[in-house]
Enzyme design. Structure first.
Site, PDB file in Angstrom:
ATOM      1  N   ALA A  13     -28.015  -8.392  24.747  1.00  0.00           N
ATOM      2  CA  ALA A  13     -28.489  -7.032  24.480  1.00  0.00           C
ATOM      3  C   ALA A  13     -28.487  -6.129  25.695  1.00  0.00           C
ATOM      4  O   ALA A  13     -29.055  -5.042  25.647  1.00  0.00           O
ATOM      5  CB  ALA A  13     -29.890  -7.080  23.859  1.00  0.00           C
ATOM      6  N   VAL A  63     -28.617 -18.023  26.129  1.00  0.00           N
ATOM      7  CA  VAL A  63     -28.259 -18.457  24.777  1.00  0.00           C
ATOM      8  C   VAL A  63     -27.625 -19.838  24.735  1.00  0.00           C
ATOM      9  O   VAL A  63     -27.488 -20.425  23.656  1.00  0.00           O
ATOM     10  CB  VAL A  63     -27.325 -17.437  24.095  1.00  0.00           C
ATOM     11  CG1 VAL A  63     -28.037 -16.116  23.860  1.00  0.00           C
ATOM     12  CG2 VAL A  63     -26.036 -17.246  24.887  1.00  0.00           C
ATOM     13  N   ASN A  89     -24.899 -11.956  19.213  1.00  0.00           N
ATOM     14  CA  ASN A  89     -23.916 -11.057  19.814  1.00  0.00           C
ATOM     15  C   ASN A  89     -23.444 -11.533  21.190  1.00  0.00           C
ATOM     16  O   ASN A  89     -22.376 -11.129  21.653  1.00  0.00           O
ATOM     17  CB  ASN A  89     -24.528  -9.655  19.941  1.00  0.00           C
ATOM     18  CG  ASN A  89     -23.675  -8.717  20.768  1.00  0.00           C
ATOM     19  OD1 ASN A  89     -22.586  -8.327  20.376  1.00  0.00           O
ATOM     20  ND2 ASN A  89     -24.171  -8.356  21.951  1.00  0.00           N
ATOM     21  N   TYR A 154     -11.239 -18.473  23.508  1.00  0.00           N
ATOM     22  CA  TYR A 154     -12.014 -17.440  22.828  1.00  0.00           C
ATOM     23  C   TYR A 154     -11.702 -17.408  21.328  1.00  0.00           C
ATOM     24  O   TYR A 154     -12.621 -17.328  20.497  1.00  0.00           O
ATOM     25  CB  TYR A 154     -11.707 -16.084  23.462  1.00  0.00           C
ATOM     26  CG  TYR A 154     -12.552 -14.935  22.978  1.00  0.00           C
ATOM     27  CD1 TYR A 154     -13.898 -14.843  23.317  1.00  0.00           C
ATOM     28  CD2 TYR A 154     -11.999 -13.917  22.205  1.00  0.00           C
ATOM     29  CE1 TYR A 154     -14.673 -13.779  22.891  1.00  0.00           C
ATOM     30  CE2 TYR A 154     -12.767 -12.845  21.781  1.00  0.00           C
ATOM     31  CZ  TYR A 154     -14.102 -12.778  22.128  1.00  0.00           C
ATOM     32  OH  TYR A 154     -14.866 -11.723  21.695  1.00  0.00           O
ATOM     33  N   ALA A 155     -10.417 -17.496  20.981  1.00  0.00           N
ATOM     34  CA  ALA A 155     -10.034 -17.484  19.565  1.00  0.00           C
ATOM     35  C   ALA A 155     -10.611 -18.695  18.840  1.00  0.00           C
ATOM     36  O   ALA A 155     -11.096 -18.586  17.704  1.00  0.00           O
ATOM     37  CB  ALA A 155      -8.512 -17.443  19.427  1.00  0.00           C
ATOM     38  N   ALA A 157     -13.345 -20.356  19.677  1.00  0.00           N
ATOM     39  CA  ALA A 157     -14.794 -20.176  19.571  1.00  0.00           C
ATOM     40  C   ALA A 157     -15.158 -19.226  18.436  1.00  0.00           C
ATOM     41  O   ALA A 157     -16.061 -19.496  17.637  1.00  0.00           O
ATOM     42  CB  ALA A 157     -15.354 -19.660  20.896  1.00  0.00           C
ATOM     43  N   LYS A 158     -14.437 -18.109  18.355  1.00  0.00           N
ATOM     44  CA  LYS A 158     -14.762 -17.120  17.330  1.00  0.00           C
ATOM     45  C   LYS A 158     -14.331 -17.577  15.935  1.00  0.00           C
ATOM     46  O   LYS A 158     -15.015 -17.290  14.946  1.00  0.00           O
ATOM     47  CB  LYS A 158     -14.110 -15.778  17.682  1.00  0.00           C
ATOM     48  CG  LYS A 158     -14.685 -15.128  18.941  1.00  0.00           C
ATOM     49  CD  LYS A 158     -16.189 -14.883  18.836  1.00  0.00           C
ATOM     50  CE  LYS A 158     -16.704 -13.993  19.970  1.00  0.00           C
ATOM     51  NZ  LYS A 158     -18.162 -13.769  19.884  1.00  0.00           N
TER      52      LYS A 158
END
Length: 245
Positions: A13, A63, A89, A154-155, A157-158
């Site tokens: 945040a 996190v 997020n 990254y791909a 993970a998402k």
């Protein structure tokens, strides 16, 4: 939002998108309280908190650390609130071609994106089950659906986040809890501020709408998914990409 004052926890945040989502909730629902999960640097989060006194708070949250999640939830409970909406997020990318990718780059990206969403969802679920209401919204990425070169970590993970969303949605559907994710393309945040102008121009040319998204355009989708009016939407990956894919 739900009938009792909603309690929103947003991770990551202190960044452009997390702040945009927090601001959207605070301006659209005067009854809600927003907790901004930040790991260390909280200057921008503190500025938003000062702008909405009594309606927003910061919680220290790494996190990737389960103990930090438990402490954050305990802090919110001690304030007399229960998390009714979790927005996962937080995350980062560290792009490399797989053949030369340092193993630390792989593990850190998986950890901050996918593992963090697992830990966060697990941390809030017991309270949501007790209330028979909850909203978990995962911020994935268009990379999950249209994986680009150089982003295997990254791909992955998402894409894992999308699959986790769909599986968890089935597990908790009968408990009044929905789980959804949004998959933004390029968003106008500080993360893009250092992009070469010619590269940015070329990317915009590849987007049917010929521009990047504004943070509030992603935030509005998150806000809708958090509302009771979205109670029959669960397990959905919503792409917000200006028509790329």
């Amino acid at each position: 939002m739900e009938h009792t004052p909603p309690c929103i926890l947003i991770t990551g945040a202190n960044g452009g998108l997390g702040l945009g989502i927090a601001r959207y909730f605070l301006t659209r629902d005067e009854s809600c309280h927003v907790y901004l999960g930040v790991r260390s640097n909280r200057d921008q989060a503190d500025a938003l908190i000062a702008e909405f006194p009594g309606r927003a708070s910061a919680v220290t949250l790494d996190v990737t650390d389960d103990a930090a999640w438990q402490q954050a939830i305990a802090t919110i409970d001690a304030d007399g609130r229960k998390v009714s909406v979790l927005v996962n997020n937080a995350g980062h990318h560290d792009d490399h071609l797989l053949a030369t990718m340092p193993q630390d780059s792989w593990h850190s990206v998986i950890d901050s994106n996918l593992n963090a969403a697992f830990l966060g969802s697990q941390a809030v679920l017991r309270g949501m089950m007790g209330e028979r209401f909850g909203r978990i919204i995962n911020i994935a990425s268009l990379s999950a659906l249209l994986a680009p070169l150089g982003q295997t970590n990254y791909a992955a993970a998402k894409a894992g986040m999308v699959a986790m969303t769909q599986s968890l949605a089935k597990e908790v559907a009968r408990m009044g809890i929905t789980v959804n994710c949004v998959c933004p393309g390029y968003v106008e945040t500080n993360a893009l501020s250092d992009m070469d102008p010619e590269k940015a121009k070329a990317i915009k040319k590849s987007i049917p709408m010929r521009r990047f998204a504004r943070p509030e355009e992603v935030a509005s989708a998150v806000f809708f998914l958090a509302n009771r009016e979205a109670s029959y939407i669960t397990g959905a990956p919503l792409k917000i990409d200006g028509g790329i894919f």
